[in-house]
Scaffold this active site. Structure first.
Site, PDB file in Angstrom:
ATOM      1  N   HIS A  53      10.182  13.543 -68.219  1.00 60.05           N
ATOM      2  CA  HIS A  53       9.496  12.325 -67.960  1.00 60.05           C
ATOM      3  C   HIS A  53       8.356  12.270 -68.985  1.00 60.05           C
ATOM      4  CE1 HIS A  53      10.243  12.725 -63.617  1.00 60.05           C
ATOM      5  NE2 HIS A  53      10.944  11.492 -63.972  1.00 60.05           N
ATOM      6  N   CYS A 108       3.076  15.122 -60.372  1.00 61.07           N
ATOM      7  CA  CYS A 108       3.933  14.570 -59.577  1.00 61.07           C
ATOM      8  C   CYS A 108       3.780  14.750 -58.111  1.00 61.07           C
ATOM      9  CB  CYS A 108       5.245  14.996 -60.105  1.00 61.07           C
ATOM     10  SG  CYS A 108       5.673  16.633 -60.153  1.00 61.07           S
TER      11      CYS A 108
HETATM   12  C1  CIR Z   1      13.513  15.967 -60.489  1.00 61.28           C
HETATM   13  O1  CIR Z   1      14.343  16.251 -61.371  1.00 61.28           O
HETATM   14  O2  CIR Z   1      13.431  14.698 -60.223  1.00 61.28           O
HETATM   15  C2  CIR Z   1      12.661  16.770 -59.902  1.00 61.28           C
HETATM   16  N1  CIR Z   1      13.493  18.218 -59.693  1.00 61.28           N
HETATM   17  C3  CIR Z   1      11.435  16.829 -60.626  1.00 61.28           C
HETATM   18  C4  CIR Z   1      10.466  15.479 -60.579  1.00 61.28           C
HETATM   19  C5  CIR Z   1       9.091  15.766 -61.176  1.00 61.28           C
HETATM   20  N2  CIR Z   1       8.502  14.715 -61.177  1.00 61.28           N
HETATM   21  C6  CIR Z   1       7.678  14.223 -62.048  1.00 61.28           C
HETATM   22  O3  CIR Z   1       7.099  14.983 -62.932  1.00 61.28           O
HETATM   23  N3  CIR Z   1       6.792  13.184 -62.004  1.00 61.28           N
END
Ligand code: CIR
Length: 252
Positions: free
Chosen positions: A159, A247
């Site tokens: 992201h 997140c």
């Molecule tokens: C994913 O791949 O969607 C999750 N394992 C990690 C998401 C992390 N989200 C974020 O940094 N906003």
């Protein structure tokens, strides 16, 4: 009143999506680290609302990706990973009580981790998870709430906020090579130490302290030397699932 929405860690967290699986996260330790994170939010004065975990969604603790709150509008995301799409329901139901709700519709995809708001300016990451349709729907939904939007193509990380982390009102920490820095003109840039690549993550809190990941101590020191009040926190198991400090919450 400042609020924080967080979501518990499911029993299935060790099956969270990871880009480069070297080890799977330890669910028990992740839960302890998540409790520490919650305590920091409470100490900073947030009223914390907790959405229960959903074992059908191993990544549900990463609640930031499910909605973007800007002013009085909450935009319900359409996560780019199909397995995460149904995480949005309970978050939308909570936000609907206090915000005007908008929704990203197909073919748009958008993860909240790609949206960074600084000083009334939106930076929208175009990434593996967020596409042009998602970005233009977000722009449409929030046009009355903010000024300009800059679209920032993201390379080599999940992201925008994997590679560009706000640590102050006008300061970001950048992982070199992940974005075209000319798109961040006007912001002060601090670079993540090469030896700590992808280990630095941060979350500015309402009390002006900034949570930083303990696994990037040298970058943390550089941020502190810039006059920022950093508070290190161990989130090794969250990093192991490609998550960071932004997140695990939606702050508003
Ligand atoms: C994913 O791949 O969607 C999750 N394992 C990690 C998401 C992390 N989200 C974020 O940094 N906003």
């Amino acid at each position: 009143m400042s609020r924080a929405l967080i979501r518990e860690i499911p029993d299935t967290f060790d099956r969270a999506i990871v880009r480069d699986p070297t080890r799977s996260p330890d669910v028990g330790l992740a839960r302890r680290q998540h409790r520490g994170y919650r305590e920091h939010l409470e100490r900073a004065g947030y009223q914390v609302a907790v959405v229960p975990a959903d074992d059908a969604h191993p990544d549900c603790v990463f609640i930031e990706d499910t909605a973007v709150v800007i002013g009085g509008v909450a935009v319900v995301a359409r996560p780019g990973a199909g397995s995460r799409r149904d995480e949005v329901g309970p978050v939308a139901a909570l936000l609907e009580e206090t915000h005007e709700l908008r929704t990203i519709e197909a073919p748009g995809t958008l993860d909240g981790g790609d949206i960074m708001v600084m000083g009334g300016h939106i930076y929208a990451g175009r990434s593996e998870r967020t596409n042009d349709s998602g970005i233009s729907q977000l722009r449409e939904a929030t046009i009355d709430q903010v000024g300009e939007m800059t679209v920032v193509p993201v390379a080599g990380v999940l992201h925008l906020k994997s590679g560009v982390l706000p640590v102050g009102p006008e300061t970001v920490v950048v992982t070199p090579g992940t974005v075209d820095e000319s798109l961040l003109a006007g912001l002060r840039i601090i670079y993540e130490e090469e030896s700590e690549r992808h280990q630095f993550t941060a979350l500015p809190l309402r009390d002006h302290k900034v949570l930083v990941s303990a696994s990037a101590p040298r970058t943390g020191e550089t941020v502190a030397a810039a006059g920022i009040d950093v508070v290190p926190i161990d989130i090794s198991e969250i990093l192991a699932a490609d998550g960071g400090l932004t997140c695990m919450s939606i702050l508003y």
